[in-house]
Design an enzyme around this catalytic site. Structure first.
Site, mmCIF file in Angstrom:
data_model
loop_
_atom_site.group_PDB
_atom_site.id
_atom_site.type_symbol
_atom_site.label_atom_id
_atom_site.label_comp_id
_atom_site.label_asym_id
_atom_site.label_seq_id
_atom_site.Cartn_x
_atom_site.Cartn_y
_atom_site.Cartn_z
ATOM 1 N N ARG A 73 28.846 43.335 42.466
ATOM 2 C CA ARG A 73 29.256 42.283 41.545
ATOM 3 C C ARG A 73 28.072 41.896 40.640
ATOM 4 N NH1 ARG A 73 33.833 39.855 39.461
ATOM 5 N NH2 ARG A 73 33.883 37.610 39.738
ATOM 6 N N GLY A 98 44.328 42.077 37.742
ATOM 7 C CA GLY A 98 45.267 40.975 37.535
ATOM 8 C C GLY A 98 44.684 39.600 37.750
ATOM 9 N N GLY A 99 43.344 39.456 37.741
ATOM 10 C CA GLY A 99 42.732 38.137 37.870
ATOM 11 C C GLY A 99 43.210 37.451 39.140
ATOM 12 N N ASN A 159 35.806 41.828 33.510
ATOM 13 C CA ASN A 159 36.532 40.569 33.491
ATOM 14 C C ASN A 159 37.669 40.668 32.462
ATOM 15 O OD1 ASN A 159 37.351 38.101 34.356
ATOM 16 N ND2 ASN A 159 36.022 36.935 33.012
ATOM 17 N N SER A 190 35.124 36.138 42.936
ATOM 18 C CA SER A 190 36.089 37.107 42.407
ATOM 19 C C SER A 190 37.388 37.033 43.208
ATOM 20 C CB SER A 190 35.498 38.509 42.540
ATOM 21 O OG SER A 190 36.447 39.489 42.186
ATOM 22 N N SER A 191 38.443 37.583 42.615
ATOM 23 C CA SER A 191 39.704 37.755 43.357
ATOM 24 C C SER A 191 39.962 39.223 43.699
ATOM 25 C CB SER A 191 40.878 37.241 42.517
ATOM 26 O OG SER A 191 40.706 35.886 42.226
ATOM 27 N N THR A 213 40.844 44.737 34.552
ATOM 28 C CA THR A 213 40.114 45.185 35.723
ATOM 29 C C THR A 213 40.809 46.485 36.065
ATOM 30 O OG1 THR A 213 39.725 42.937 36.418
ATOM 31 C CG2 THR A 213 39.719 44.574 38.160
ATOM 32 N N THR A 216 35.494 45.808 37.142
ATOM 33 C CA THR A 216 35.963 45.005 36.002
ATOM 34 C C THR A 216 34.843 44.639 35.039
ATOM 35 O OG1 THR A 216 37.299 43.056 35.448
ATOM 36 C CG2 THR A 216 35.604 42.745 37.103
HETATM 37 O O1 DON Z 1 36.728 39.246 39.554
HETATM 38 C C1 DON Z 1 37.764 38.707 39.215
HETATM 39 O O2 DON Z 1 38.518 38.153 39.987
HETATM 40 C C2 DON Z 1 38.181 38.788 37.751
HETATM 41 N N1 DON Z 1 37.007 38.928 36.942
HETATM 42 C C3 DON Z 1 39.134 39.923 37.569
HETATM 43 C C4 DON Z 1 39.660 40.007 36.184
HETATM 44 C C5 DON Z 1 40.909 40.777 36.106
HETATM 45 O O3 DON Z 1 41.433 41.250 37.078
HETATM 46 C C6 DON Z 1 41.519 40.878 34.794
HETATM 47 N N2 DON Z 1 42.509 41.929 34.786
HETATM 48 N N3 DON Z 1 43.544 42.173 34.741
#
Ligand code: DON
Length: 590
Positions: free
Chosen positions: A110, A492-493, A419, A470-471, A399, A417
């Protein structure tokens, strides 16, 4: 002689593959009733969000590489062919199962907050979060971890030499590749942001400013040279020398914080995955600084106490239980999750089965609990969990996930990712790659949501050298005999954790094959905003029932996640499936 390969251009094509391409009479069928058919193989599998990168990984397996070599080769290839999410200047997590040692580890690569960052760096004069600065300025970039992470994985666990593993990515960047419809439309959709940065405009659009059209050749010469430096000098090819100087020059030019020392000091951390038992299966996923593994296990623990199968997949009763478990997990997330090197995340408390029972017993089975009435069920003062640490002690959104599996049983689950889609849109002139905007994953101000609507506090406050929460949830599921059964993950955040949860439940509880498990509609709740998001495909009477139970229904105008998974079938056969939600992905069997 080259072995014929199962090679599909898109997940939609996967669905149309009604006849196995090899050994039709022997092909095992995981679920004879399945309406969806995965890609089948016996000697290994690579599943990524971009077809060329999947083929790169499968070719590396064919050349004798293991799952780690394939993952590293595909990871570098994605930095070329999927620039919106594949990356050199982002970060990610890699969960690896090493078959011979029967060991599963979690690599944390990360991004880290630069030494000059500080808690209030994104607050304006009125004390409010300056979203533009947190998401689109050069200060939104954390110190990149991807190159260090992929090289560390390769050096520690790969078997081929690094030149071989990197050469497909170098070739793709240097000689170019055919632009797909997906890449063409993705770049066009981000024209405004990308073209406002001089270097990005030069790298991602034609000299006259027009978009690349499907079928045209896309060449990235500066990126090829950066990859060549990595191939020649290893980590120093990125974190020192010319590439580092190009990064730091652009930081100085645009007012960024990353220094040569930050780059040199970047470190990959090997962590213990978070594992939990679910009806005799073991689920292992990424620990903090990801919230993914902790809350995946927590939600499975809560859900384990009900006979979900008898409720029926995506029935109102099932979705209600999912939503209530999700709501409670995300309430804990906002308080207790952060970088474990700076904050004692109470992992054992959150993943405790007794805690799950207590949360379960607080769930009304016929009525939604408004999120304002849900607080963390843990009685721990979050301020007492901070660890005194100074930096000197430390050695859309997009991501992408990829999964690999080799003939020896090694398995890799990797999510990476920038982000946002194309990160902050800022490219490093002369180096050919985009920077991340991962600093927005920190909580810039308690009570103010980040771009994914996620809340946070002291546990995820900005500190020099800290990693933003992060997720991302790269996961591996083991069967009752402790052999890998399923590898999955998603972008997918904030919706990543709930996407992975439902994919695992689809396989373990509802007995779906992975192609079906990846395709069926998903739901999402994250405590705040208090809204139950539903993908299309949930019946109207189910939606009405959920509404009557008191859920605030939001029909998602975007898809929830995009999994790339592999499932083991009978006789060690492998079934790969790319989620059909986004185009351009592929499962490639070796
Ligand atoms: O690390 C995380 O949780 C976010 N930066 C992920 C971002 C993400 O999945 C966007 N994509 N679809």
């Amino acid at each position: 002689m080259e072995r014929p390969r199962l090679w599909c251009k898109s997940a939609l094509f996967v669905l149309s593959l009604m006849v196995p391409l090899t050994q039709a009479s022997e092909a095992p069928i995981i679920n004879p009733k399945a309406r969806f058919h995965p890609v089948y193989g016996t000697l290994g599998m690579v599943v990524t969000q971009e077809a060329i990168a999947s083929q790169v990984g499968a070719d590396i397996l064919a050349e004798g590489g293991n799952a780690i070599d394939a993952a590293v080769a595909s990871g570098f290839a994605l930095a070329v062919t999927l620039p919106r999410a594949g990356n050199l200047a982002g970060g990610g997590f890699m969960v690896i199962h090493l078959a011979k040692e029967d060991r599963t580890i979690a690599l944390d690569y990360r991004e880290m907050a630069p030494a000059e960052s500080h808690r209030e760096m994104f607050l304006d004069e009125a004390g409010d979060v300056d979203k533009r600065a947190a998401r689109y300025s050069i200060k939104s970039s954390g110190v990149p971890g991807t190159v260090a992470g992929l090289l560390h994985a390769h050096k520690s666990y790969g078997v081929l030499n690094i030149e071989k593993v990197l050469s497909p990515a170098i070739k793709l960047a240097r000689d170019g590749f055919e632009v797909s419809l997906d890449l063409s439309s993705s770049l066009s959709s981000r024209y405004e942001r990308l073209s406002s940065n001089v270097a990005s405009r030069r790298y991602f659009f034609k000299p006259n400013g027009e978009s690349y059209q499907p079928g045209e050749l896309f060449i990235q010469k500066d990126l090829a040279q950066t990859l060549e430096r990595i191939s020649e000098y290893g980590r120093a090819g990125f974190y020192e020398g010319k590439t580092a100087k190009l990064i730091v020059d652009e930081m100085k030019n645009l007012g960024g914080l990353i220094t040569l020392d930050d780059l040199r000091d970047y470190r990959v951390v090997t962590r213990e995955p978070v594992c939990g038992d679910f009806h005799g299966n073991t689920v292992c996923a990424m620990p903090p600084p990801s919230s993914g593994g902790v809350h995946l296990i927590q939600m499975l623990n809560i859900l384990e106490g009900w006979d979900l199968r008898s409720l029926g997949h995506n029935s109102a009763a099932y979705i209600h239980r999912l939503a209530e478990a999700m709501r409670r997990a995300y309430a804990d997330r906002s308080i207790y999750l952060g970088d474990p090197d700076f904050y004692r995340v109470p992992i054992d408390n959150i993943t405790d089965k007794n805690y799950a029972s207590a949360l379960r017993s607080g769930i009304n089975l016929v009525k939604a609990t408004p999120s304002v009435d849900v607080q963390s069920g843990l009685d721990i003062d979050p301020d007492t969990l901070q660890i005194e640490k100074t930096f000197s002690d430390n050695e859309s959104s997009e991501t992408t996930h990829f999964s690999t599996w080799d003939q020896w049983g090694n398995v890799v689950s990797n999510t990476t990712t920038l982000n946002f889609s194309y990160g902050n849109g800022i490219s490093i002139p002369g180096a050919g790659f985009l920077m991340n905007n991962e600093m927005d994953d920190f909580s810039a101000k308690p009570g103010t949501p980040n771009a994914f609507g996620l809340l946070g506090g002291v546990a995820n406050a900005i500190e020099p050298g800290k990693r933003p929460l992060s997720s991302m949830t790269p996961s591996i599921v083991f069967d009752k005999a402790s052999s890998p059964l399923l590898v999955t993950g998603s972008p997918g955040g904030s919706t990543i954790i709930t996407t992975v949860l439902q994919t695992i439940l689809n396989v373990l509880v509802f007995d779906m094959g992975i192609a079906e498990g990846a395709s069926v509609p998903r739901v999402h709740h994250q405590w705040f905003p208090d809204r139950l998001l539903l993908e299309s495909g949930i019946s109207r009477d189910t939606v009405n029932l959920l509404s009557q139970m008191g859920h605030n229904i939001g029909e998602a105008d975007y898809v929830l996640g995009d999994t790339q998974s592999i499932q083991r079938g009978p006789k060690n056969s492998l079934f790969g499936a790319s989620d059909p939600r986004r185009p351009g992905a592929a499962a490639v069997a070796q």
